[in-house]
Structure formats: C-alpha cells, structure tokens
Scaffold this motif. Structure first.
Motif, PDB file in Angstrom:
ATOM      1  N   UNK A  12     -43.288  30.619 -16.595  1.00  0.00           N
ATOM      2  CA  UNK A  12     -42.849  29.611 -15.617  1.00  0.00           C
ATOM      3  C   UNK A  12     -42.320  30.239 -14.341  1.00  0.00           C
ATOM      4  N   UNK A  13     -42.407  29.488 -13.254  1.00  0.00           N
ATOM      5  CA  UNK A  13     -42.008  29.993 -11.942  1.00  0.00           C
ATOM      6  C   UNK A  13     -40.657  29.410 -11.519  1.00  0.00           C
ATOM      7  N   UNK A  14     -40.033  30.038 -10.523  1.00  0.00           N
ATOM      8  CA  UNK A  14     -38.760  29.544  -9.992  1.00  0.00           C
ATOM      9  C   UNK A  14     -38.925  28.235  -9.225  1.00  0.00           C
ATOM     10  N   UNK A  15     -40.043  28.098  -8.532  1.00  0.00           N
ATOM     11  CA  UNK A  15     -40.257  26.868  -7.771  1.00  0.00           C
ATOM     12  C   UNK A  15     -39.233  26.652  -6.674  1.00  0.00           C
ATOM     13  N   UNK A  16     -38.925  27.709  -5.923  1.00  0.00           N
ATOM     14  CA  UNK A  16     -37.946  27.574  -4.846  1.00  0.00           C
ATOM     15  C   UNK A  16     -38.450  26.651  -3.745  1.00  0.00           C
ATOM     16  N   UNK A  17     -39.710  26.806  -3.365  1.00  0.00           N
ATOM     17  CA  UNK A  17     -40.293  25.923  -2.363  1.00  0.00           C
ATOM     18  C   UNK A  17     -40.911  24.699  -3.030  1.00  0.00           C
ATOM     19  N   UNK A  18     -41.682  24.927  -4.090  1.00  0.00           N
ATOM     20  CA  UNK A  18     -42.371  23.854  -4.795  1.00  0.00           C
ATOM     21  C   UNK A  18     -41.402  23.169  -5.753  1.00  0.00           C
ATOM     22  N   UNK A  19     -40.563  22.315  -5.187  1.00  0.00           N
ATOM     23  CA  UNK A  19     -39.575  21.596  -5.979  1.00  0.00           C
ATOM     24  C   UNK A  19     -38.191  21.686  -5.375  1.00  0.00           C
ATOM     25  N   UNK A  20     -37.593  22.874  -5.408  1.00  0.00           N
ATOM     26  CA  UNK A  20     -36.187  23.008  -5.013  1.00  0.00           C
ATOM     27  C   UNK A  20     -35.961  22.775  -3.523  1.00  0.00           C
ATOM     28  N   UNK A  21     -36.941  23.077  -2.679  1.00  0.00           N
ATOM     29  CA  UNK A  21     -36.724  22.919  -1.233  1.00  0.00           C
ATOM     30  C   UNK A  21     -36.535  21.454  -0.859  1.00  0.00           C
ATOM     31  N   UNK A  22     -37.401  20.582  -1.360  1.00  0.00           N
ATOM     32  CA  UNK A  22     -37.266  19.167  -1.059  1.00  0.00           C
ATOM     33  C   UNK A  22     -35.961  18.594  -1.588  1.00  0.00           C
ATOM     34  N   UNK A  23     -35.595  19.002  -2.803  1.00  0.00           N
ATOM     35  CA  UNK A  23     -34.337  18.529  -3.391  1.00  0.00           C
ATOM     36  C   UNK A  23     -33.150  19.053  -2.588  1.00  0.00           C
ATOM     37  N   UNK A  24     -33.216  20.306  -2.155  1.00  0.00           N
ATOM     38  CA  UNK A  24     -32.133  20.871  -1.355  1.00  0.00           C
ATOM     39  C   UNK A  24     -31.906  20.092  -0.080  1.00  0.00           C
ATOM     40  N   UNK A  25     -32.990  19.692   0.579  1.00  0.00           N
ATOM     41  CA  UNK A  25     -32.867  18.869   1.787  1.00  0.00           C
ATOM     42  C   UNK A  25     -32.229  17.526   1.456  1.00  0.00           C
ATOM     43  N   UNK A  26     -32.670  16.894   0.373  1.00  0.00           N
ATOM     44  CA  UNK A  26     -32.135  15.581   0.013  1.00  0.00           C
ATOM     45  C   UNK A  26     -30.669  15.655  -0.401  1.00  0.00           C
ATOM     46  N   UNK A  27     -30.266  16.762  -1.006  1.00  0.00           N
ATOM     47  CA  UNK A  27     -28.855  16.915  -1.363  1.00  0.00           C
ATOM     48  C   UNK A  27     -27.992  17.016  -0.107  1.00  0.00           C
ATOM     49  N   UNK A  28     -28.461  17.730   0.901  1.00  0.00           N
ATOM     50  CA  UNK A  28     -27.702  17.815   2.142  1.00  0.00           C
ATOM     51  C   UNK A  28     -27.720  16.475   2.883  1.00  0.00           C
ATOM     52  N   UNK A  29     -28.839  15.759   2.811  1.00  0.00           N
ATOM     53  CA  UNK A  29     -28.890  14.402   3.369  1.00  0.00           C
ATOM     54  C   UNK A  29     -27.852  13.525   2.679  1.00  0.00           C
ATOM     55  N   UNK A  30     -27.760  13.629   1.354  1.00  0.00           N
ATOM     56  CA  UNK A  30     -26.771  12.845   0.604  1.00  0.00           C
ATOM     57  C   UNK A  30     -25.351  13.216   1.017  1.00  0.00           C
ATOM     58  N   UNK A  31     -25.109  14.487   1.228  1.00  0.00           N
ATOM     59  CA  UNK A  31     -23.769  14.919   1.662  1.00  0.00           C
ATOM     60  C   UNK A  31     -23.431  14.317   3.024  1.00  0.00           C
ATOM     61  N   UNK A  32     -24.410  14.221   3.894  1.00  0.00           N
ATOM     62  CA  UNK A  32     -24.181  13.613   5.200  1.00  0.00           C
ATOM     63  C   UNK A  32     -23.945  12.109   5.080  1.00  0.00           C
ATOM     64  N   UNK A  33     -24.600  11.466   4.091  1.00  0.00           N
ATOM     65  CA  UNK A  33     -24.378  10.033   3.879  1.00  0.00           C
ATOM     66  C   UNK A  33     -22.935   9.758   3.462  1.00  0.00           C
ATOM     67  N   UNK A  34     -22.317  10.730   2.805  1.00  0.00           N
ATOM     68  CA  UNK A  34     -20.920  10.552   2.421  1.00  0.00           C
ATOM     69  C   UNK A  34     -20.024  10.531   3.663  1.00  0.00           C
ATOM     70  N   UNK A  35     -20.418  11.299   4.658  1.00  0.00           N
ATOM     71  CA  UNK A  35     -19.642  11.358   5.909  1.00  0.00           C
ATOM     72  C   UNK A  35     -19.894  10.111   6.753  1.00  0.00           C
ATOM     73  N   UNK A  36     -21.167   9.746   6.874  1.00  0.00           N
ATOM     74  CA  UNK A  36     -21.526   8.545   7.632  1.00  0.00           C
ATOM     75  C   UNK A  36     -22.635   7.814   6.892  1.00  0.00           C
ATOM     76  N   UNK A  37     -22.287   6.677   6.309  1.00  0.00           N
ATOM     77  CA  UNK A  37     -23.275   5.901   5.571  1.00  0.00           C
ATOM     78  C   UNK A  37     -24.301   5.313   6.527  1.00  0.00           C
ATOM     79  N   UNK A  38     -25.547   5.231   6.078  1.00  0.00           N
ATOM     80  CA  UNK A  38     -26.554   4.566   6.903  1.00  0.00           C
ATOM     81  C   UNK A  38     -26.337   3.056   6.893  1.00  0.00           C
ATOM     82  N   UNK A  39     -26.969   2.351   7.816  1.00  0.00           N
ATOM     83  CA  UNK A  39     -26.864   0.903   7.882  1.00  0.00           C
ATOM     84  C   UNK A  39     -27.725   0.219   6.825  1.00  0.00           C
ATOM     85  N   UNK A  40     -28.667   0.936   6.256  1.00  0.00           N
ATOM     86  CA  UNK A  40     -29.575   0.377   5.257  1.00  0.00           C
ATOM     87  C   UNK A  40     -29.273   0.971   3.884  1.00  0.00           C
TER      88      UNK A  40
END
Length: 331
Positions: free
Chosen positions: A141-169
């Motif tokens: 099995x592979x680490x999948x740093x780009x194929x998997x973890x990269x997209x999740x990493x972006x979404x986790x940081x997006x979620x952290x930003x939502x905690x600071x300022x919630x979206x209107x939707x």
C-alpha cells in the motif's frame, strides 16, 4: 479514480445528467462579491500539516489499524473545528469479492440551512502500488499524500476557517472512504470489474443520506497538492454541472490563479463526483490534476511509493483552498 472511455460512458450518463440538471437547477451565477480576496484567510502551513498528520498513521487502507486511527483523528479534528460530525458506516464488495468496511465522514456546518453545498474528497489510500516502476512493490500500500490526503488537508483547513467565520450557506464536508480500492492494473485480470472504484461515494449515493441530499451542487478535490499542478475541466463535471465548473474556474481567475485552473478540457475521469451525480443527482465537479505529459494523464507519482509528503507543495494546497473559500463565502 480511473480515466474512462468517453464513447461508452459519456453516452450512458447523458440522460441521468440531464435529469440531474432539471431536478436541481442550481443557480450559480456570480453575484456581487461579499468577501474580497484580500479578506480570505487560508493557512498553507496548516493544510500541509494536516496532510503530514494523515500520512503519519501509515497507509489508510480500509480495515487497517492506520485507517481506524485516522478516522478517530478526523472525528476529533472536525468537532474541534465546530462541525457536527457523523460517520456513515457500512460495507461494500471489492473487485475480488471481499467485503470492505466503509466509513464516510460527514462534517456539517449550518445544519439548519436549506441552501447547501457539498465539499468532498476521499480519505483512504491505495492498497496497491500498481504503477510503481519496481514490480516488487506492486502489492504494498501507498502513503497517498497527494492521492487522498491533499484534498482532505485542504478541506480540514477550510473547516478550520469556517470556525472563525461561518459561511452564509450550509456546507457538508464529506470524506468518502474506499475510493481507491479499484481493480489493480498489475494483476492483469481477465475481467475488469465495473464500479470497483469509489465504493464510499456509491454507498453514500445509494443510501437515504445521498438520495435525500438537498445540496445545490458539490465540489470534489482529488490530487490537489503537486508542485505546479494544473486543473483542467473534467468531462463528466462539464456534463453534469457546467455552470459550477464555470463558477469555480472564474473564481480562480479572479483571484489570480488562472495558470493553475486551465480553461481547457481534461478528459473523462471516473471519480467520486461521478457517483454523486449519478446516484444522488447532485451536480458535482472534480478539481483534479491533469498532466498531459504522463502516460496515465494523472499526477506523475500516481499509485506509486513516491506519492509522499515530500512531493507535496503547500502553495498548490493554498491555491485550491483559497479558491474554495472565495466560492463559498461569496454564495
């Protein structure tokens, strides 16, 4: 994910995509800007750290200890970021007939709002390195740093930003499981098993959770961390949700990322968005690297043991993350 025959699958999907557009009719025209680019905060260092933390568990193959520990990490992280977190549990049959556990992670923001979108990625990693140059590693099995973890990493940081300022939707962040367990190329099987990829999104799409989704549209991230990556407009995305493709690519150009988001076709790819479109009837697009210089058309280290954090560029993570936030905050 897998590149798909345009002639075979494009025809079979046309009617379902037409119905999808008629049913959802997403209104995604650009409005006046609510949040200027300068006001959007996204930490590339944090996004990269989340990629590192995911891969630190080891390959996140469904059913493994690393997979279980990473699931706990997601639940705790999204709860810390202020989301309502749910794990959709089930099982699905792999290409070889074995049953695999499915653990889809759903993190909801503004759960009470009817006006919703989906942001998603897959979080499992490939059980095989079937495109590694060294055949002795094909079954590891592979680490999948780009194929998997990269997209999740972006979404986790997006979620952290939502905690600071919630979206209107309302926003549903979905981490799909068992995306990368499809038929391996190196085994040279007599019969290719259809629908052996994206088992988590198929499970979700066939469930009440998927069928009852009221999301106006969705955006999938896959392989969004390579240095200098370029994101062409994927074929099924254009068929199902041309207006969403236009919206996201226009947003990227407005921010100054037109060199990353290329206004040209990138082929047809069977990825989680395909089943979100087909089964849940939610118009969903795929932001995925296309590389015309590789034989696969994918990231150069796709399904090899070189898909590691050392080959992730935090600047690319930031490009994708800031584009997503610009889209969401200006809804």
């Amino acid at each position: 994910m897998k590149y798909t025959s345009i002639l075979l699958l494009a025809a079979s999907m046309t009617m379902s995509f037409v119905a999808c557009r008629q049913t959802n009719n997403p209104s995604v025209a650009q409005k006046s800007v609510k949040m200027p680019v300068a006001d959007i905060s996204f930490s590339a260092d944090s996004a990269l750290r989340y990629v590192v933390e995911q891969t630190s568990f080891g390959p996140r193959v469904p059913g493994s200890d690393a997979h279980s520990r990473c699931l706990d990490y997601f639940k705790a992280s999204f709860a810390r970021f202020g989301a309502e977190v749910e794990v959709q549990e089930g099982s699905a049959k792999a290409f070889d007939g074995k049953m695999l556990p499915v653990r889809n992670v759903i993190a909801k923001y503004n759960k009470e709002k009817a006006n919703r979108i989906i942001l998603c990625s897959h979080w499992d990693s490939r059980p095989f390195a079937d495109h590694d140059a060294d055949s002795q590693y094909h079954n590891k099995p592979i680490d999948g740093a780009n194929d998997g973890a990269s997209g999740v990493g972006v979404l986790m940081e997006v979620a952290r930003q939502f905690q600071v300022r919630k979206p209107d939707i309302g926003v549903d962040i979905i981490l799909f499981d068992t995306e990368d367990c499809g038929t391996p190329d190196h085994l040279r099987l007599d019969n290719y098993v259809p629908d052996s990829w994206c088992l988590g999104s198929q499970f979700w799409g066939n469930s009440d959770m998927g069928r009852d989704s009221q999301a106006r549209y969705g955006i999938l991230l896959d392989m969004v961390g390579a240095p200098g990556a370029q994101f062409f407009q994927e074929g099924f995305s254009k068929q199902a949700a041309q207006s969403v493709v236009d919206k996201v690519w226009k947003a990227a150009r407005n921010i100054g990322y037109g060199n990353y988001f290329v206004n040209d076709d990138g082929g047809y790819i069977t990825d989680d968005h395909y089943y979100v479109n087909k089964l849940a009837k939610v118009p969903c697009i795929d932001i995925i690297q296309y590389d015309p210089l590789t034989s696969s058309g994918f990231y150069e280290h796709w399904h090899t043991h070189n898909d590691v954090v050392q080959n992730i560029d935090k600047n690319t993570l930031e490009v994708v993350g800031r584009t997503l936030l610009y889209v969401v905050y200006n809804e």
